[in-house]
Write a protein that holds these residues in place. Sequence first.
Motif, PDB file in Angstrom:
ATOM      1  N   PRO A  34      41.085  32.255  27.161  1.00  0.00           N
ATOM      2  CA  PRO A  34      41.413  33.334  26.249  1.00  0.00           C
ATOM      3  C   PRO A  34      42.461  34.277  26.834  1.00  0.00           C
ATOM      4  O   PRO A  34      42.356  34.689  27.987  1.00  0.00           O
ATOM      5  N   HIS A  35      43.463  34.567  26.047  1.00  0.00           N
ATOM      6  CA  HIS A  35      44.502  35.521  26.432  1.00  0.00           C
ATOM      7  C   HIS A  35      45.295  35.066  27.655  1.00  0.00           C
ATOM      8  O   HIS A  35      45.900  35.875  28.342  1.00  0.00           O
ATOM      9  N   PHE A  36      45.219  33.760  27.952  1.00  0.00           N
ATOM     10  CA  PHE A  36      46.033  33.267  29.064  1.00  0.00           C
ATOM     11  C   PHE A  36      47.466  33.068  28.599  1.00  0.00           C
ATOM     12  O   PHE A  36      47.735  32.404  27.606  1.00  0.00           O
ATOM     13  N   LYS A  37      48.401  33.684  29.309  1.00  0.00           N
ATOM     14  CA  LYS A  37      49.809  33.563  28.959  1.00  0.00           C
ATOM     15  C   LYS A  37      50.539  32.877  30.103  1.00  0.00           C
ATOM     16  O   LYS A  37      50.233  33.109  31.271  1.00  0.00           O
ATOM     17  N   GLU A  38      51.464  32.039  29.726  1.00  0.00           N
ATOM     18  CA  GLU A  38      52.306  31.435  30.757  1.00  0.00           C
ATOM     19  C   GLU A  38      53.096  32.553  31.432  1.00  0.00           C
ATOM     20  O   GLU A  38      53.839  33.290  30.807  1.00  0.00           O
ATOM     21  N   ASP A  39      52.864  32.731  32.690  1.00  0.00           N
ATOM     22  CA  ASP A  39      53.468  33.843  33.423  1.00  0.00           C
ATOM     23  C   ASP A  39      53.727  33.350  34.832  1.00  0.00           C
ATOM     24  O   ASP A  39      52.896  32.667  35.426  1.00  0.00           O
TER      25      ASP A  39
ATOM     26  N   GLU B 290      53.566  34.870  37.522  1.00  0.00           N
ATOM     27  CA  GLU B 290      52.583  35.350  38.505  1.00  0.00           C
ATOM     28  C   GLU B 290      51.215  34.688  38.329  1.00  0.00           C
ATOM     29  O   GLU B 290      50.428  34.630  39.266  1.00  0.00           O
ATOM     30  N   ILE B 291      50.925  34.232  37.104  1.00  0.00           N
ATOM     31  CA  ILE B 291      49.608  33.677  36.803  1.00  0.00           C
ATOM     32  C   ILE B 291      49.671  32.153  36.785  1.00  0.00           C
ATOM     33  O   ILE B 291      50.528  31.565  36.128  1.00  0.00           O
TER      34      ILE B 291
ATOM     35  N   LYS C  81      48.834  35.204  41.602  1.00  0.00           N
ATOM     36  CA  LYS C  81      49.340  34.933  42.956  1.00  0.00           C
ATOM     37  C   LYS C  81      49.664  36.221  43.710  1.00  0.00           C
ATOM     38  O   LYS C  81      49.560  36.268  44.933  1.00  0.00           O
ATOM     39  N   ASN C  82      50.066  37.239  42.985  1.00  0.00           N
ATOM     40  CA  ASN C  82      50.474  38.488  43.644  1.00  0.00           C
ATOM     41  C   ASN C  82      49.288  39.279  44.186  1.00  0.00           C
ATOM     42  O   ASN C  82      49.346  39.835  45.287  1.00  0.00           O
ATOM     43  N   THR C  83      48.211  39.343  43.396  1.00  0.00           N
ATOM     44  CA  THR C  83      47.062  40.167  43.805  1.00  0.00           C
ATOM     45  C   THR C  83      45.983  39.372  44.543  1.00  0.00           C
ATOM     46  O   THR C  83      45.176  39.942  45.275  1.00  0.00           O
ATOM     47  N   GLY C  84      45.964  38.058  44.305  1.00  0.00           N
ATOM     48  CA  GLY C  84      44.926  37.245  44.940  1.00  0.00           C
ATOM     49  C   GLY C  84      43.599  37.278  44.202  1.00  0.00           C
ATOM     50  O   GLY C  84      42.572  36.890  44.755  1.00  0.00           O
TER      51      GLY C  84
ATOM     52  N   PHE D  82      41.370  36.543  40.363  1.00  0.00           N
ATOM     53  CA  PHE D  82      41.363  35.760  39.139  1.00  0.00           C
ATOM     54  C   PHE D  82      41.690  36.672  37.953  1.00  0.00           C
ATOM     55  O   PHE D  82      41.540  37.896  38.027  1.00  0.00           O
ATOM     56  N   HIS D  83      42.133  36.022  36.864  1.00  0.00           N
ATOM     57  CA  HIS D  83      42.765  36.774  35.782  1.00  0.00           C
ATOM     58  C   HIS D  83      42.306  36.215  34.440  1.00  0.00           C
ATOM     59  O   HIS D  83      42.301  35.008  34.225  1.00  0.00           O
ATOM     60  N   ILE D  84      41.916  37.104  33.528  1.00  0.00           N
ATOM     61  CA  ILE D  84      41.553  36.684  32.180  1.00  0.00           C
ATOM     62  C   ILE D  84      41.656  37.899  31.266  1.00  0.00           C
ATOM     63  O   ILE D  84      41.457  39.039  31.705  1.00  0.00           O
ATOM     64  N   GLY D  85      42.015  37.663  30.005  1.00  0.00           N
ATOM     65  CA  GLY D  85      42.131  38.778  29.077  1.00  0.00           C
ATOM     66  C   GLY D  85      43.250  39.732  29.443  1.00  0.00           C
ATOM     67  O   GLY D  85      43.119  40.952  29.278  1.00  0.00           O
ATOM     68  N   ASP D  86      44.384  39.187  29.964  1.00  0.00           N
ATOM     69  CA  ASP D  86      45.528  40.013  30.368  1.00  0.00           C
ATOM     70  C   ASP D  86      45.172  40.994  31.477  1.00  0.00           C
ATOM     71  O   ASP D  86      45.787  42.046  31.607  1.00  0.00           O
ATOM     72  N   LYS D  87      44.197  40.650  32.283  1.00  0.00           N
ATOM     73  CA  LYS D  87      43.715  41.593  33.291  1.00  0.00           C
ATOM     74  C   LYS D  87      43.145  40.852  34.490  1.00  0.00           C
ATOM     75  O   LYS D  87      42.491  39.824  34.328  1.00  0.00           O
ATOM     76  N   ASP D  88      43.429  41.374  35.682  1.00  0.00           N
ATOM     77  CA  ASP D  88      42.783  40.848  36.877  1.00  0.00           C
ATOM     78  C   ASP D  88      41.326  41.290  36.901  1.00  0.00           C
ATOM     79  O   ASP D  88      40.989  42.397  36.463  1.00  0.00           O
ATOM     80  N   GLN D  89      40.464  40.425  37.468  1.00  0.00           N
ATOM     81  CA  GLN D  89      39.070  40.818  37.706  1.00  0.00           C
ATOM     82  C   GLN D  89      38.946  41.206  39.184  1.00  0.00           C
ATOM     83  O   GLN D  89      38.969  40.334  40.062  1.00  0.00           O
ATOM     84  N   THR D  90      38.830  42.473  39.456  1.00  0.00           N
ATOM     85  CA  THR D  90      38.810  42.970  40.835  1.00  0.00           C
ATOM     86  C   THR D  90      37.368  43.085  41.333  1.00  0.00           C
ATOM     87  O   THR D  90      36.418  43.126  40.528  1.00  0.00           O
ATOM     88  N   PRO D  91      37.179  43.194  42.651  1.00  0.00           N
ATOM     89  CA  PRO D  91      35.827  43.435  43.181  1.00  0.00           C
ATOM     90  C   PRO D  91      35.209  44.703  42.608  1.00  0.00           C
ATOM     91  O   PRO D  91      34.001  44.764  42.381  1.00  0.00           O
TER      92      PRO D  91
END
Length: 448
Positions: free
Chosen positions: A350-355, A357-358, A372-375, A377-386
């Motif tokens: 969902p909401h995965f865009k060819e990018d 960085e992603i 790749k930049n933040t290290g 995972f990413h979903i919904g146009d947003k990184d999932q951070t700790p």
Amino acid sequence: MIEWSEIKNYYMNEYVTKEIIDYSKNRWIALETNRLDQRIFIRYDKDKKPLKIENEDEYKSLFTKFSYLKFRTIYATINLYNQISEDKLKDTNNIKYVTPIFDIDGTLEDFDIIKNVAEIIVSYLEKYKIYKSVYLKWSGRGIHVHINERAFSENILNKYHPLNIAFAIVDFILKKAKDDLEKEISKAKGKSREFKVENKIDIQRVFTVPLSFHRFLDYVCVVFKPNDIQNFDLSWANYKNFKHSEKWREYEPGEGDYLAEISLKETKNYIINYLNKNTLKQEKVSIKRENLGNVGRFQVMGLLQAARYYILYNDINKAKSFGLNRAIFYAWAKYYRPIYKRSKEKIFHPHFKEDKEIELIKVGNEEAPYNKNTGYFHIGDKDQTPEDYDKEIKDKINSIVDYNIAWNFALEYIKKFPKEVLLDQQEFYKKVYEPIRDKFFEELLKNK
């Protein structure tokens, strides 16, 4: 939590030493510590001899032999034995006395309710002529209501095994008081753990000894008598200036006989069930109020996926990111498409865009969007951070149970499965997550 040096100095206090030794005589001892977030429970020394405290030398030797563990809590069995040796501890004929104990466990938020519940139990004991032989211990987050084991005459002890007496009394009183207890427990507001009153009597059960530290709270286990229940406050359990009654030693010989006789007529024989190894088919009485708040499958999925990633790759921050990422993905998939649709096509996210960085990277045999930049995972146009994981998974779990306990439970659960299951998306879902998704916290609380 305070440092080990301060804990040890407290335990070396002459008064503390005497109280712990006197209570512990003829009981099997256990020590507990927490290292690397793991509970460590010690009941034997290096020579496989059961721990005991019969005198000051044995007491002080614990601090010589086990200082490296930096233990906090000292426990003792409900059983008092004729002889404490490895070959005798499973011999039911070696048990001389057993202390009936009612275990009330809650949260500090429900401090007054804990006291009210204790008062209800005491009032029921008084209905059955138990007065002088009752005392209470503050455990750190609850109260243990004790009947002095010497309140039972030699006549009754010759007629019934003391374990049968203790089990039957706790079982009987909890059943008689059930309606009153449930009414009071229903008022509990605390969300960090369930509120419960239990019959925990069994052949190797231990409880905290008087004046021992709690296993992680900086309170000590103080004794008080029933007439002080409503006067008791947490300042009494301050290890620097505790208020403690020595009246746990008080009892009236034969005071417990009447209750023992009545209880044993209504309760199955503990020893027969134990010796038959059928396990006790009769359930111990447990009266509790469960509160899972906003915790559900989403948190279980996130926790288990994070634990899965951590076991496979040993990176806690990426594990948290992956756990939340997968929880979001499966929550979306539940409503919009079958989770396991066999297809040669790339799995849609969902909401995965060819990018640039992603990218989709593999975790086992499944693909997840990765920045790749933040290290993370990413979903919904947003990184999932700790930090996001902590907010959505950790904090929600903390509302019902200590997260570290849940994390360690999840790790131990997942370690039971072979690596090939953890690497396979479908296998993990079917064999690891699905069987426990609706009973994870029930199993956790059962094993705590």
